[in-house]
Design a protein around this motif. Structure first.
Motif, short mmCIF file in Angstrom:
data_model
loop_
_atom_site.label_atom_id
_atom_site.label_comp_id
_atom_site.label_asym_id
_atom_site.label_seq_id
_atom_site.Cartn_x
_atom_site.Cartn_y
_atom_site.Cartn_z
N TYR A 1 -6.72 -1.60 0.18
CA TYR A 1 -7.43 -1.81 1.45
C TYR A 1 -7.02 -3.15 2.07
O TYR A 1 -6.77 -3.24 3.27
N GLU A 2 -6.96 -4.19 1.24
CA GLU A 2 -6.58 -5.52 1.71
C GLU A 2 -5.23 -5.49 2.43
O GLU A 2 -5.07 -6.11 3.47
N ILE A 3 -4.29 -4.78 1.88
CA ILE A 3 -2.95 -4.70 2.47
C ILE A 3 -2.97 -3.87 3.76
O ILE A 3 -2.48 -4.30 4.80
N CYS A 4 -3.52 -2.68 3.69
CA CYS A 4 -3.45 -1.75 4.82
C CYS A 4 -4.35 -2.13 5.99
O CYS A 4 -4.11 -1.70 7.11
N SER A 5 -5.37 -2.94 5.74
CA SER A 5 -6.28 -3.31 6.83
C SER A 5 -5.83 -4.58 7.55
O SER A 5 -6.40 -4.93 8.58
N ASP A 6 -4.79 -5.24 7.04
CA ASP A 6 -4.28 -6.46 7.67
C ASP A 6 -3.09 -6.09 8.56
O ASP A 6 -1.93 -6.25 8.17
N PHE A 7 -3.37 -5.62 9.76
CA PHE A 7 -2.32 -5.12 10.66
C PHE A 7 -1.27 -6.19 10.97
O PHE A 7 -0.09 -5.88 11.12
N TYR A 8 -1.69 -7.42 11.07
CA TYR A 8 -0.77 -8.50 11.43
C TYR A 8 0.33 -8.70 10.39
O TYR A 8 1.42 -9.15 10.72
N ASP A 9 0.07 -8.33 9.14
CA ASP A 9 1.02 -8.54 8.05
C ASP A 9 2.00 -7.38 7.87
O ASP A 9 2.91 -7.46 7.05
N TYR A 10 1.85 -6.29 8.61
CA TYR A 10 2.73 -5.13 8.45
C TYR A 10 4.20 -5.49 8.61
O TYR A 10 5.05 -4.95 7.93
N GLU B 1 4.18 0.24 -2.13
CA GLU B 1 4.38 0.13 -3.58
C GLU B 1 5.13 -1.16 -3.94
O GLU B 1 4.78 -1.83 -4.91
N ARG B 2 6.12 -1.54 -3.14
CA ARG B 2 6.83 -2.82 -3.38
C ARG B 2 5.89 -4.01 -3.18
O ARG B 2 5.94 -4.98 -3.94
N GLU B 3 5.04 -3.94 -2.16
CA GLU B 3 4.11 -5.03 -1.90
C GLU B 3 3.11 -5.17 -3.05
O GLU B 3 2.78 -6.29 -3.46
N LEU B 4 2.63 -4.06 -3.58
CA LEU B 4 1.72 -4.12 -4.73
C LEU B 4 2.42 -4.77 -5.93
O LEU B 4 1.83 -5.61 -6.61
N GLU B 5 3.67 -4.37 -6.19
CA GLU B 5 4.43 -4.98 -7.29
C GLU B 5 4.61 -6.48 -7.07
O GLU B 5 4.46 -7.27 -7.99
N ARG B 6 4.94 -6.88 -5.85
CA ARG B 6 5.13 -8.29 -5.52
C ARG B 6 3.85 -9.08 -5.77
O ARG B 6 3.87 -10.14 -6.40
N ARG B 7 2.73 -8.55 -5.30
CA ARG B 7 1.45 -9.25 -5.47
C ARG B 7 1.05 -9.36 -6.94
O ARG B 7 0.54 -10.38 -7.38
N ARG B 8 1.29 -8.29 -7.70
CA ARG B 8 0.93 -8.30 -9.12
C ARG B 8 1.81 -9.29 -9.89
O ARG B 8 1.34 -10.00 -10.76
N ALA B 9 3.09 -9.34 -9.55
CA ALA B 9 4.00 -10.30 -10.19
C ALA B 9 3.59 -11.73 -9.86
O ALA B 9 3.58 -12.61 -10.74
N ALA B 10 3.22 -11.97 -8.61
CA ALA B 10 2.78 -13.31 -8.21
C ALA B 10 1.50 -13.70 -8.96
O ALA B 10 1.36 -14.85 -9.38
N ALA B 11 0.58 -12.77 -9.13
CA ALA B 11 -0.67 -13.05 -9.86
C ALA B 11 -0.37 -13.36 -11.33
O ALA B 11 -1.00 -14.26 -11.91
N LEU B 12 0.58 -12.65 -11.93
CA LEU B 12 0.95 -12.92 -13.33
C LEU B 12 1.58 -14.31 -13.47
O LEU B 12 1.31 -15.02 -14.44
N ASN B 13 2.40 -14.69 -12.51
CA ASN B 13 3.06 -15.99 -12.55
C ASN B 13 2.07 -17.14 -12.38
O ASN B 13 2.30 -18.23 -12.86
N GLN B 14 0.99 -16.88 -11.66
CA GLN B 14 -0.03 -17.92 -11.48
C GLN B 14 -0.94 -18.04 -12.70
O GLN B 14 -1.54 -19.07 -12.91
N GLY B 15 -1.07 -16.93 -13.44
CA GLY B 15 -2.00 -16.91 -14.58
C GLY B 15 -1.36 -17.31 -15.81
O GLY B 15 -1.39 -18.07 -16.61
#
Length: 162
Positions: A22-31, A148-162
């Motif tokens: 939802y966070e990704i798809c509802s942010d029209f400006y980031d498309y 799907e690529r954006e989800l992978e990118r976000r998950r990888a970034a979260a792992l790198n921060q943790g």
């Protein structure tokens, strides 16, 4: 139904949480950033008097060699279950993204009720409707890949921060 009217439903099933999708798809400006094959340029235009929400000026493309200039504005939100929009310009109508958690997946549906107002599309719809529909579904296929690529990118970034 007029020849330039289209109903274009799309369904996706993506592994993830309803909140992150939802966070990704509802942010029209980031498309433009995560769905670059279709969203070539997005800029903030003005505040919509009717809704009080941001209006975005969009430049988009599909597989066919033409571009569409249109505006998009949220009309309602029920986070994280749905977000609706209205469109004006080369595309005029309304759309709704719907999200439903289904185990470890999210069912995503986009219902797009739109009129092709760009003159070449409007006046050739009677002849070219199947090709124009195919163009839309090509763009939505790119959207699924990009999501799907954006989800992978976000998950990888979260792992790198943790």
């Amino acid at each position: 139904m007029r020849t330039n009217e289209y109903y274009l439903p799309t369904e996706w099933r993506v592994k993830g949480s309803i909140r992150e999708i939802y966070e990704i798809c509802s942010d029209f400006y980031d498309y433009q950033r995560w769905w670059p094959e279709v969203y070539l340029n997005i800029r903030k235009e003005r505040i919509d008097e009717e809704t009080g929400n941001q209006v975005y000026a969009l430049l988009t493309r599909g597989k066919l060699p033409y571009k569409l200039r249109w505006n998009s504005c949220k009309t309602s939100e029920d986070a994280p279950r749905s977000v609706s929009l209205k469109a004006s310009g080369d595309l005029a109508g309304r759309g709704t993204w719907s999200f439903e958690q289904d185990g470890e997946y999210v069912k995503i549906r986009f219902d797009w009720y739109v009129n092709a107002e760009k003159p070449v599309l409007k006046y050739l719809s009677w002849l070219m409707k199947p090709i124009f529909r195919s163009n839309h579904y090509w763009a939505m296929g790119k959207g699924l890949d990009s999501l799907e690529r954006e989800l992978e990118r976000r998950r990888a970034a979260a792992l790198n921060q943790g």
